[in-house]
Design an enzyme around this catalytic site. Structure first.
Site, short mmCIF file in Angstrom:
data_model
loop_
_atom_site.label_atom_id
_atom_site.label_comp_id
_atom_site.label_asym_id
_atom_site.label_seq_id
_atom_site.Cartn_x
_atom_site.Cartn_y
_atom_site.Cartn_z
N ARG A 186 0.84 -1.19 0.00
CA ARG A 186 0.00 0.00 0.00
C ARG A 186 0.89 1.25 0.00
NH1 ARG A 186 -1.96 -3.60 3.82
NH2 ARG A 186 -4.07 -4.41 3.46
N HIS A 236 -3.07 -10.42 3.10
CA HIS A 236 -4.50 -10.69 3.27
C HIS A 236 -4.72 -11.90 4.16
CE1 HIS A 236 -5.07 -8.15 -0.41
NE2 HIS A 236 -6.15 -7.81 0.27
#
Length: 327
Positions: free
Chosen positions: A200, A306
């Site tokens: 990110r 994730h």
């Protein structure tokens, strides 16, 4: 026992029963008498404590409950500044002036619809989630009796379909050249590393020389969005990109603020003539490329961080032509 007495030009009802003493003043003696009889019966049946607890919720406004939550549990938040901003926003809103006992499905539905006029469905959904979590916390740990959580009665805003935007080969080249031409000397490297690592924006900007092991080809992220640290393997391209970066005094890989980054990214997007593409979409691009290269679900999840496979698939949009080559 209970009795009525005259006090300061008013009738005062005094109820003493089961080690509980309650006193309340009334203008009329008849009202005092009725209240005393009713209260004595409630104490005897054990119902009085429930009513008293309910009165606590009827005497506290949502903004006051938000402050209690911040004072008692704000420090536990992964991002206290973000939490404080959200709490202040809700407290300033007109809904903050409403007593907790008066929060109904209808009241919250009006709040939802009003917020949707200026905010995205995702933001409004988070607002409702914050209120719900704080009410549940108050029920469990703050000794504030609340019946059914009113947020559970409200239909949550439907979020738009998840983004599927990916870069074409031409758009990738155009963006790469635009980033290379930018006055921000780190923009091209940020662009490349975003695709090579699926990190990110915040994770990339937090990287320092001390968090990267060039020999083992690993980058360590101590703080991530889901609260867990993770180690990201670095490709040959990622290693070469990092080695080419100038060393800054603070040892940050990218010594640039978010505001400056946004400015230069928007500028590069305009120069490349690429529309409807966000920097965060590079994370989807990266994850999709990992799958197209043949990496397994656990391998991709380890890189991206994730924990939920369903969420991982939301970020994955494979190209039919790449699957065709495997067939």
């Amino acid at each position: 026992m209970s009795y009525i007495r005259k006090h300061n030009k008013k009738w005062q009802a005094v109820v003493r029963r089961n080690k509980i003493t309650v006193i309340k003043s009334f203008t009329l003696k008849s009202e005092a008498t009725k209240w005393a009889i009713r209260t004595e019966a409630q104490i005897e049946s054990g119902e009085y404590k429930k009513i008293k607890d309910y009165q606590k919720s009827s005497q506290i406004k949502l903004k006051e409950l938000l402050k209690i939550y911040w004072d008692r549990d704000g420090y536990k938040s992964k991002d206290p500044r973000k939490l404080k901003y959200k709490i202040d926003t809700l407290a300033r809103d007109s809904i903050g002036k409403i007593y907790v006992s008066d929060l109904t499905g209808e009241v919250l539905a009006k709040f939802r619809d009003r917020r949707l006029q200026t905010k995205s469905p995702a933001t409004v959904k988070k607002d409702l989630l914050y209120i719900s979590n704080i009410i549940n916390k108050a029920k469990r740990e703050y000794n504030i009796a609340i019946g059914i959580n009113p947020v559970s009665l409200v239909e949550k805003p439907k979020e738009p379909e998840h983004r599927k935007r990916r870069l074409t080969t031409y758009e990738y080249q155009q963006l790469l050249e635009a980033c290379a031409q930018s006055k921000c000397i780190w923009l091209k490297s940020l662009f490349i590393l975003a695709i090579e690592t699926a990190m990110r924006r915040g994770e990339l900007l937090s990287l320092t020389r001390d968090t990267i092991n060039l020999q083992k080809r690993m980058a360590f992220l101590e703080e991530t969005k889901n609260g867990s640290s993770r180690t990201v393997p670095l490709s040959v391209v990622a290693i070469r990109t990092i080695q080419e970066l100038p060393i800054s005094f603070d040892r940050k890989l990218f010594p640039i603020g978010i505001s400056s980054f946004r400015f230069y990214w928007k500028q590069a997007m305009s120069r490349a003539n690429v529309e409807d593409f966000r920097f965060h979409d590079l994370r989807r691009e990266a994850i999709s490329r990992f799958f197209e290269k043949g990496l397994s679900i656990p391998e991709v999840a380890l890189i991206s961080g994730h924990k939920d496979v369903r969420m991982l698939f939301r970020y994955t949009h494979l190209k039919a032509e790449d699957i065709l080559r495997k067939l």
